[in-house]
Write a protein that holds these residues in place. Structure first.
Motif, PDB file in Angstrom:
ATOM      1  N   SER A  84     -52.279  47.594  36.929  1.00  0.00           N
ATOM      2  CA  SER A  84     -53.354  47.454  35.947  1.00  0.00           C
ATOM      3  C   SER A  84     -53.152  46.167  35.145  1.00  0.00           C
ATOM      4  O   SER A  84     -52.023  45.696  34.974  1.00  0.00           O
ATOM      5  CB  SER A  84     -53.375  48.663  35.018  1.00  0.00           C
ATOM      6  N   PRO A  85     -54.243  45.599  34.626  1.00  0.00           N
ATOM      7  CA  PRO A  85     -54.118  44.340  33.865  1.00  0.00           C
ATOM      8  C   PRO A  85     -53.425  44.549  32.523  1.00  0.00           C
ATOM      9  O   PRO A  85     -53.466  45.647  31.950  1.00  0.00           O
ATOM     10  CB  PRO A  85     -55.575  43.897  33.681  1.00  0.00           C
ATOM     11  N   VAL A  86     -52.820  43.494  32.000  1.00  0.00           N
ATOM     12  CA  VAL A  86     -52.151  43.508  30.707  1.00  0.00           C
ATOM     13  C   VAL A  86     -53.127  42.997  29.645  1.00  0.00           C
ATOM     14  O   VAL A  86     -53.762  41.962  29.825  1.00  0.00           O
ATOM     15  CB  VAL A  86     -50.884  42.632  30.734  1.00  0.00           C
ATOM     16  N   PHE A  87     -53.228  43.718  28.532  1.00  0.00           N
ATOM     17  CA  PHE A  87     -54.116  43.326  27.439  1.00  0.00           C
ATOM     18  C   PHE A  87     -53.290  42.965  26.204  1.00  0.00           C
ATOM     19  O   PHE A  87     -52.193  43.503  25.996  1.00  0.00           O
ATOM     20  CB  PHE A  87     -55.083  44.466  27.091  1.00  0.00           C
ATOM     21  N   VAL A  88     -53.831  42.062  25.382  1.00  0.00           N
ATOM     22  CA  VAL A  88     -53.201  41.688  24.112  1.00  0.00           C
ATOM     23  C   VAL A  88     -54.279  41.619  23.037  1.00  0.00           C
ATOM     24  O   VAL A  88     -55.459  41.423  23.329  1.00  0.00           O
ATOM     25  CB  VAL A  88     -52.484  40.321  24.212  1.00  0.00           C
ATOM     26  N   LYS A  89     -53.836  41.790  21.793  1.00  0.00           N
ATOM     27  CA  LYS A  89     -54.736  41.616  20.654  1.00  0.00           C
ATOM     28  C   LYS A  89     -54.557  40.210  20.093  1.00  0.00           C
ATOM     29  O   LYS A  89     -53.442  39.720  19.984  1.00  0.00           O
ATOM     30  CB  LYS A  89     -54.440  42.658  19.569  1.00  0.00           C
ATOM     31  N   THR A  90     -55.667  39.582  19.756  1.00  0.00           N
ATOM     32  CA  THR A  90     -55.660  38.256  19.144  1.00  0.00           C
ATOM     33  C   THR A  90     -56.220  38.370  17.725  1.00  0.00           C
ATOM     34  O   THR A  90     -56.838  39.391  17.375  1.00  0.00           O
ATOM     35  CB  THR A  90     -56.515  37.273  19.962  1.00  0.00           C
ATOM     36  N   PRO A  91     -56.039  37.359  16.883  1.00  0.00           N
ATOM     37  CA  PRO A  91     -56.641  37.421  15.535  1.00  0.00           C
ATOM     38  C   PRO A  91     -58.139  37.667  15.565  1.00  0.00           C
ATOM     39  O   PRO A  91     -58.671  38.403  14.725  1.00  0.00           O
ATOM     40  CB  PRO A  91     -56.304  36.045  14.950  1.00  0.00           C
ATOM     41  N   ALA A  92     -58.835  37.077  16.540  1.00  0.00           N
ATOM     42  CA  ALA A  92     -60.292  37.266  16.624  1.00  0.00           C
ATOM     43  C   ALA A  92     -60.643  38.696  16.998  1.00  0.00           C
ATOM     44  O   ALA A  92     -61.549  39.302  16.419  1.00  0.00           O
ATOM     45  CB  ALA A  92     -60.876  36.287  17.644  1.00  0.00           C
ATOM     46  N   THR A  93     -59.924  39.263  17.987  1.00  0.00           N
ATOM     47  CA  THR A  93     -60.231  40.637  18.401  1.00  0.00           C
ATOM     48  C   THR A  93     -59.823  41.639  17.325  1.00  0.00           C
ATOM     49  O   THR A  93     -60.483  42.672  17.151  1.00  0.00           O
ATOM     50  CB  THR A  93     -59.521  40.973  19.722  1.00  0.00           C
ATOM     51  N   GLU A  94     -58.747  41.365  16.590  1.00  0.00           N
ATOM     52  CA  GLU A  94     -58.348  42.264  15.499  1.00  0.00           C
ATOM     53  C   GLU A  94     -59.384  42.269  14.382  1.00  0.00           C
ATOM     54  O   GLU A  94     -59.700  43.318  13.817  1.00  0.00           O
ATOM     55  CB  GLU A  94     -56.979  41.847  14.958  1.00  0.00           C
ATOM     56  N   THR A  95     -59.929  41.085  14.058  1.00  0.00           N
ATOM     57  CA  THR A  95     -60.977  41.010  13.038  1.00  0.00           C
ATOM     58  C   THR A  95     -62.209  41.795  13.482  1.00  0.00           C
ATOM     59  O   THR A  95     -62.804  42.548  12.695  1.00  0.00           O
ATOM     60  CB  THR A  95     -61.348  39.541  12.783  1.00  0.00           C
ATOM     61  N   LYS A  96     -62.588  41.628  14.739  1.00  0.00           N
ATOM     62  CA  LYS A  96     -63.742  42.356  15.277  1.00  0.00           C
ATOM     63  C   LYS A  96     -63.501  43.855  15.229  1.00  0.00           C
ATOM     64  O   LYS A  96     -64.400  44.631  14.868  1.00  0.00           O
ATOM     65  CB  LYS A  96     -64.007  41.894  16.709  1.00  0.00           C
ATOM     66  N   LEU A  97     -62.291  44.276  15.564  1.00  0.00           N
ATOM     67  CA  LEU A  97     -61.955  45.700  15.566  1.00  0.00           C
ATOM     68  C   LEU A  97     -62.098  46.297  14.170  1.00  0.00           C
ATOM     69  O   LEU A  97     -62.714  47.361  13.993  1.00  0.00           O
ATOM     70  CB  LEU A  97     -60.531  45.881  16.086  1.00  0.00           C
TER      71      LEU A  97
END
Length: 430
Positions: A330-343
């Protein structure tokens, strides 16, 4: 009266008795006199003038003098075109030395000094530019003759980068046409505002909506395809709260209170329950570490949700690392500052929709483990107006025990929605 006549006669006899010598100084001293005439105001006696001479030996008699105050520039030159100002005559300046009874004469060029008012330099025209260019040329010649290697290299670099205005003048129409062509393709203010709104890390919204419930598109917040995979049966069939509490992935008093209120109804609102559970999944995802996201099995277990829901969460609120795979492929996912703000913005909108479009920043901060001021910024970035809340109101409505007691703030979503200035990518609106 008789004593004065006698003293005058004595001085006359003394002058006849001694002889005065005359000499001509033709040496090339660093400090040489200059005779200046001023076309306008005369500067103060304390004004210091700098003298620049031509480095070319054939034109060594040419010189330029400059000085300036806060408001006026003084620029003088000893030549006009190719001719010296005092053509046909020569001026000498004599200095008498009483110790040796000698008068020493030295040749002094005549300089006509013009005044330039600094505030009017932009409207005086080409003459000022010509004088400035002459002064610059004199300084460069002086630097070439007596400067060190660094200064000479700097002069050559300035010469290479200088624009010949006379040569550019012929290309004026071409340059103007190029500028007009490029500016015509620049985005308008309306286009920039549209791009700014597109870059906001918030769900789809209607800026013209007149009711708070119509501002955000809840289908975009929680798509029906994702909601269909949220299993609410164990909650509806549970005999008591202890039976379903272990299925809730976060310890949030807000989430627990909302689930309890929905299940207390004679006919529980399944759509509202799915929305609260989706909020719990988002809160849990916000709490996961970078390492937890990489271990897919551990991540699914921590989220307590269906694989289809987890896939939707990863796709929207995390970024896939290209070329990186987990042991199971399965693919590996990471959180970025942009995705954390969106979340966090999606979490804020969900809490607003569940709580009648009012959220207390202290509760959001307690559930996400962030400072209250940062929680206020997140709520403001989704269009909320931050208002003060009394201690009694906070005690009645804030469900989390981790929130500080006393007066605080409340965030209210009002229509039509107004957003603060958009931040840089990945940031929170200020």
């Amino acid at each position: 009266m008789g004593s004065k006549r006698k003293a005058a006669e004595h001085d006359a006899q003394s002058a006849k008795a001694r002889s005065v010598a005359i000499s001509i100084d033709s040496s090339k001293a660093k400090v040489q006199p200059v005779l200046a005439t001023f076309a306008a105001g005369i500067p103060a006696a304390s004004a210091a003038f700098a003298t620049y001479r031509d480095a070319d030996k054939s034109r060594s008699d040419r010189c330029i003098v400059v000085s300036e105050t806060d408001k006026i520039e003084y620029v003088g030159q000893s030549f006009e075109g190719e001719r010296p100002l005092a053509s046909g005559c020569k001026y000498l300046v004599g200095v008498y030395d009483s110790a040796t009874d000698t008068v020493t004469f030295r040749a002094a060029p005549v300089v006509r000094v013009d005044t330039v008012i600094k505030s009017l330099k932009g409207v005086r025209g080409v003459a000022d530019r010509d004088i400035s260019e002459q002064v610059l040329a004199a300084r460069n010649e002086l630097g070439e003759a007596f400067g060190n290697k660094k200064r000479k290299a700097q002069i050559r670099a300035e010469e290479r980068n200088r624009i010949n205005m006379d040569a550019v003048q012929g290309d004026k129409s071409v340059i103007q046409a190029s500028i007009e062509l490029r500016t015509s393709s620049m985005p308008s203010a309306q286009d920039l505002r549209a791009a700014e709104n597109t870059d906001r890390p918030v769900p789809k919204y209607d800026a013209q909506a007149t009711a708070a419930c119509d501002v955000y598109d809840m289908e975009d917040v929680l798509p029906r395809a994702v909601a269909a995979h949220i299993d609410v049966a164990p909650f509806v069939k549970a005999a008591d709260a202890e039976e379903y509490k272990k299925l809730v992935p976060v310890r949030s008093a807000f989430v627990a209170k909302k689930i309890e209120g929905i299940l207390a109804q004679a006919k529980p609102d399944v759509a509202a329950l799915r929305r609260v559970l989706y909020l719990a999944y988002l809160m849990r995802l916000a709490a996961l570490t970078r390492a937890a996201l990489q271990r897919r099995d551990a991540c699914l277990e921590a989220l307590c949700c269906a694989p289809e829901v987890a896939e939707a969460l990863f796709e929207r609120f995390a970024e896939c690392v290209a070329g990186s795979l987990n042991p199971d492929g399965s693919p590996v996912f990471v959180k970025t500052p942009a995705t954390e703000t969106k979340l966090v913005c999606y979490i804020a909108v969900l809490m607003l929709s569940i709580n009648n479009w009012v959220v207390y920043p202290a509760e959001l901060a307690a559930d996400l483990g962030i400072p209250a001021k940062k929680a206020e910024k997140y709520l403001a970035s989704v269009g909320c107006k931050i208002e003060p809340a009394h201690a009694s109101e906070m005690a009645m409505n804030v469900m989390s025990r981790r929130a500080r007691p006393g007066p605080g703030k409340k965030a209210i979503l009002k229509a039509p929605v107004k957003f603060p200035k958009a931040p840089r990518r990945g940031g929170v609106a200020a």
